[in-house]
Design a protein around this motif. Structure first.
Motif, PDB file in Angstrom:
ATOM      1  N   PHE A   1      64.728  39.905   0.060  1.00 14.58           N
ATOM      2  CA  PHE A   1      64.355  41.249   0.532  1.00 14.58           C
ATOM      3  C   PHE A   1      65.107  42.304  -0.273  1.00 14.58           C
ATOM      4  N   TRP A   2      66.406  42.127  -0.407  1.00 15.41           N
ATOM      5  CA  TRP A   2      67.223  43.121  -1.098  1.00 15.41           C
ATOM      6  C   TRP A   2      66.885  43.182  -2.577  1.00 15.41           C
ATOM      7  N   ASN A   3      66.679  42.030  -3.198  1.00 10.68           N
ATOM      8  CA  ASN A   3      66.328  42.025  -4.614  1.00 10.68           C
ATOM      9  C   ASN A   3      65.014  42.764  -4.855  1.00 10.68           C
ATOM     10  N   THR A   4      64.075  42.585  -3.943  1.00 11.88           N
ATOM     11  CA  THR A   4      62.781  43.254  -4.081  1.00 11.88           C
ATOM     12  C   THR A   4      62.928  44.758  -3.912  1.00 11.88           C
ATOM     13  N   CYS A   5      63.705  45.189  -2.921  1.00  9.52           N
ATOM     14  CA  CYS A   5      63.923  46.628  -2.727  1.00  9.52           C
ATOM     15  C   CYS A   5      64.607  47.237  -3.948  1.00  9.52           C
TER      16      CYS A   5
ATOM     17  N   PRO B   1      65.105  56.131  -6.551  1.00 14.94           N
ATOM     18  CA  PRO B   1      64.109  55.680  -5.568  1.00 14.94           C
ATOM     19  C   PRO B   1      62.699  55.804  -6.139  1.00 14.94           C
ATOM     20  N   ASN B   2      61.788  55.051  -5.557  1.00 15.88           N
ATOM     21  CA  ASN B   2      60.389  55.088  -5.957  1.00 15.88           C
ATOM     22  C   ASN B   2      59.864  56.515  -5.916  1.00 15.88           C
TER      23      ASN B   2
ATOM     24  N   GLU C   1      55.242  40.714  -1.354  1.00 16.93           N
ATOM     25  CA  GLU C   1      53.920  41.304  -1.153  1.00 16.93           C
ATOM     26  C   GLU C   1      53.971  42.432  -0.135  1.00 16.93           C
ATOM     27  N   LEU C   2      54.717  42.229   0.945  1.00 14.16           N
ATOM     28  CA  LEU C   2      54.821  43.274   1.968  1.00 14.16           C
ATOM     29  C   LEU C   2      55.476  44.521   1.397  1.00 14.16           C
ATOM     30  N   LEU C   3      56.592  44.344   0.700  1.00  9.24           N
ATOM     31  CA  LEU C   3      57.317  45.501   0.175  1.00  9.24           C
ATOM     32  C   LEU C   3      56.591  46.147  -0.995  1.00  9.24           C
ATOM     33  N   LYS C   4      55.881  45.353  -1.778  1.00 11.33           N
ATOM     34  CA  LYS C   4      55.084  45.926  -2.869  1.00 11.33           C
ATOM     35  C   LYS C   4      54.012  46.853  -2.299  1.00 11.33           C
TER      36      LYS C   4
END
Length: 824
Positions: free
Chosen positions: A373-377, A267-268, A347-350
């Protein structure tokens, strides 16, 4: 398998109109009407009411198309819909293919015998969702949230499209995801599940490959007991590409793949997010039939539930490390779903990653997020708590409904299950809690149906299709069975006494939740955002239009009630907006800092909510147009891996009544360092008691070593000599000589503190704004003319002096500054 997309240009009409208009697929009725200037922007003023009436009609979509010779030669041709919203009859060349009734499902029809070589006509007639729920509920009433339209649980459609306490009643319809023809010869891949076993620094991938054959029509798992491919000549090969781009091809239908020296996904904030690419190619003899390709991350992921001295733990555990969850609840990004693009989602998830989030909770009243969405997460290291799409309602489990939702579960579990960001599946939002209370016309049958759905059907399907992912029956829950589902000492909690219960911010300190997955506080969005849906005469928070864009009944008055307890009465609409955002930010900060100070007992703070689906007063930290409210800047500070916070004692924690019988106010501070990183940290902590001119009256400092994944309290410092209304404490934490965390506290409420005009000024040097204050300045806001800047920091406290702030996006044109001094 051949794939021919049927997206792009279509025709659309209201069923009562003779003429068609141009339409775009994927799309929706609202988006097509807007594109053709047949309706007004539904988010402006009260246009929602006009738009809602449009959903009383049926609409027809049509497309003419030819098919290729290669497609004609396929054994099967399947008409495939990734998403139809929601009630529709499907016709191909005049033949009725079927009726669909679930926007969350994939729908497929075998159509070869109905197709012509050219000039095929595909027609889809969408039926009014508002008429359907009204008529269905007249027959058998099913209760649910009073903020949504009556009957919304009767249909498998995003509940919030019928209204919520932050969303409009705009139940759009249409072809909202891709449409395609699949040409299949002999068989196709029906799914691939990649299981992981981690042992002694190695990872074993176990591949479960399922095929759908054209012969016999049944789906088959690929292996017999001897783990050999024996399915009538079918085989597959696997291509594995590691994060460095090294490619290895495995032939002869391997069931197991060994990876030495695996690069683990974290995780981040805990490590990197290396991704491996897995491609499975299905063959029959030498003929390549189909392929499946996904990125995976190598990690173990579960939820740790163990008995302890406080009750029972509830913590994400990744690669053996217990993670303190920091994030927010995610709702659909737009009520008109086709306005959501991969770039907008990224952009939102970043901006979540940039604010140190490590988790996103997908709330159960919207829709299952799309692949982008999933790819970005996966890329950003955001763990995803995924609710199934049930929220705040009862559900009538008929045989037809059960069949429908089981297909929905299968489709979405199979689509999502291989993403490394998937942290857990959750049965529903707030249903165990509300069913336990017996509300919304609950009957014994509906209560029985609840248990069947969330404690039998769904967990059984998760076990079948994604057994390596943790399942939790509801949010909040203590594990199911109506066993005190909002228990402070077990499971996850939704805590709303601050806000809905009108309790002060200090109430958070009375609780030590194991994992709080919802808690929130409202504010108004940016003035520039408000200007997009109002006229000047609307810009009073109690105007008709402002209250139409406030869906929580009485909430504008609630904001003013909290404001009256905290700030002087704002002298302008813009100042009131600013003050409301400070209230929201301080409320959530008060909770998160307390919970992080008690790491180990508490292991999660997920606030409500991240985003908006239209311009509205709400609990969001980022508004509809992507503008950060004060809360999101605060989140960047209170979710920082190394964070210094202060537990102060003063009027707020004792008695805020200025007419109370005189008492001696206890004034003290106790600093705490939270270290949510994977290494021990050596830091310097400094504090100073100052007057309102920011002159130091007393100070202290510590050299502190804070162990990884822990929080450390420092000594309590008595502040008996502090002036109640004129003195404050500043505190800061330095690492390698750089300030990495800082703040201030006062011992009174802001409205009674004797702020001196800080005479804020600024200058711009390159990509930095340098702010100067002549005295103590609290919650300094920096805005440009268009309010489209994104800054390194904002809404921060300052001692007298300078503060340099980097510009991350936007231009410093027409800069305006203000602080709490200006709330008057």
């Amino acid at each position: 398998m051949l794939i021919e997309k049927l997206n792009g240009t279509w025709k659309m009409r209201c069923i009562h109109d003779a003429d068609y208009m141009n339409a775009v697929v994927p799309g929706s009725v609202y988006s097509d009407l807007l594109r053709n200037n047949k309706m007004e922007e539904p988010y402006y003023r009260d246009n929602e009411l006009k738009a809602l009436k449009l959903m009383e009609e049926d609409y027809e979509y049509c497309k003419s198309f030819d098919i290729t010779k290669d497609m004609v030669n396929c054994e099967e041709i399947i008409l495939h819909f990734d998403g139809l919203d929601t009630l529709a009859d499907i016709y191909l060349n005049g033949y009725h293919m079927g009726f669909v009734n679930n926007m969350h499902r994939v729908w497929e029809f075998e159509v070869k015998k109905y197709l012509k070589d050219d000039d095929n006509e595909l027609k889809i007639v969408f039926h009014s969702p508002t008429k359907f729920i009204r008529e269905a509920d007249d027959k058998i009433h099913i209760g649910g949230s009073e903020d949504a339209m009556r009957g919304f649980p009767q249909i498998r459609k995003a509940h919030c499209m019928f209204g919520w306490d932050w969303g409009p009643r705009l139940p759009d319809m249409g072809i909202w995801r891709d449409v395609a023809l699949f040409g299949v010869c002999k068989g196709r891949i029906d799914g691939v599940y990649v299981r992981q076993e981690h042992n002694d620094g190695r990872v074993t991938l176990e591949l479960q490959v399922d095929i759908a054959r054209t012969e016999g029509k049944q789906n088959l798992s690929f292996y017999d007991r001897d783990n050999k491919a024996v399915r009538r000549g079918f085989s597959y090969e696997v291509t594995l590409v590691d994060p460095d781009g090294q490619e290895i091809i495995y032939g002869d239908s391997p069931k197991y793949i060994e990876i030495d020296k695996p690069q683990l996904w974290w995780p981040n904030g805990y490590g990197d997010q290396p991704l491996y690419k897995v491609k499975v190619t299905l063959m029959h003899g030498e003929e390549k039939l189909d392929f499946w390709e996904k990125r995976i991350g190598l990690r173990t992921m579960t939820v740790c539930i163990e008995k302890d001295e406080y009750g029972e733990s509830f913590a994400h555990e990744v690669n053996g490390i217990k993670i303190f969850a920091m994030g927010a609840d995610y709702i659909p990004e737009d009520n008109i779903l086709t306005r959501v693009t991969p770039q907008r989602t990224y952009e939102l998830l970043k901006q979540c990653k940039d604010a140190h989030f490590n988790v996103i909770r997908v709330w159960g009243g919207g829709n299952y997020p799309y692949d982008a969405f999933w790819n970005t997460c996966d890329e950003l290291g955001l763990m995803v708590w995924q609710d199934f799409m049930f929220a705040c309602a009862n559900y009538n489990l008929t045989e037809e409904f059960e069949e429908n939702i089981k297909a929905e579960f299968k489709d979405n579990i199979k689509r999502i299950r291989n993403h490394p960001s998937l942290a857990l599946w959750c049965g529903n939002n707030e249903m165990e809690m509300f069913v336990d209370r017996g509300i919304w016309d609950l009957t014994p049958k509906l209560k029985s149906d609840y248990v069947k759905m969330y404690e039998y059907i769904i967990p059984k399907m998760v076990k079948e299709y994604d057994p390596q992912t943790f399942y939790w029956p509801a949010s909040p829950s203590s594990g199911g069975g109506f066993d005190n589902p909002n228990d402070e000492n077990r499971g996850d909690v939704h805590y709303w006494d601050v806000w809905h219960g009108n309790k002060p911010f200090t109430e958070y300190r009375k609780f030590f939740f194991r994992y709080v997955s919802e808690f929130g506080f409202q504010s108004f969005p940016s003035l520039k955002t408000i200007e997009t849906f109002t006229e000047p005469e609307d810009r009073n928070i109690f105007s008709y239009v402002m209250e139409k864009h406030q869906r929580n009944d009485g909430a504008n008055s609630k904001i003013m009630s909290y404001m009256g307890a905290t700030y002087l009465y704002p002298n302008s609409f813009g100042t009131l907006i600013y003050a409301s955002q400070l209230l929201q930010a301080d409320a959530i900060r008060y909770g998160v800092e307390h919970f992080r100070r008690n790491r180990g007992r508490c292991m999660g703070t997920v606030y409500w909510q991240l985003n908006d689906c239209w311009p509205v007063a709400s609990w969001a930290s980022i508004d509809y147009y992507g503008r950060w409210k004060a809360l999101h800047y605060y989140a960047k500070r209170f979710f920082a891996p190394l964070m210094l916070s202060c537990k102060e004692e003063g009027i707020l924690t004792q008695n805020t009544n200025v007419n109370a019988e005189p008492y001696e106010v206890v004034k003290s501070i106790q600093l705490c360092v939270a270290n949510e990183s994977m290494q021990d940290e050596k830091v310097t902590v400094r504090w100073a008691l100052r007057n309102n001119k920011a002159e130091i009256k007393r100070e202290g400092s510590y050299e502190v070593v804070v162990e990884k994944l822990s929080s450390r309290w420092l000594d309590t410092v008595d502040m008996k000599e502090a002036s109640l209304y004129e003195d404050y404490v500043s505190y800061e934490m330095l690492k390698d000589g750089q300030v990495i965390s800082q703040g201030t506290v006062i011992f009174s409420v802001p409205k009674h503190f004797k702020f001196i005009d800080p005479q804020l000024s600024y200058r711009v040097e390159g990509d930095e704004i340098i702010v100067t204050a002549k005295s103590y300045a609290r919650s300094v806001e920096i805005k440009n003319e268009e309010d489209d800047m994104l800054l390194e920091d904002n809404y921060f406290d300052m001692n007298a002096g300078e503060r340099r702030v980097k510009i991350l996006k936007g231009k410093p044109v027409g800069i305006k500054l203000r602080s709490v001094y200006d709330i008057r």
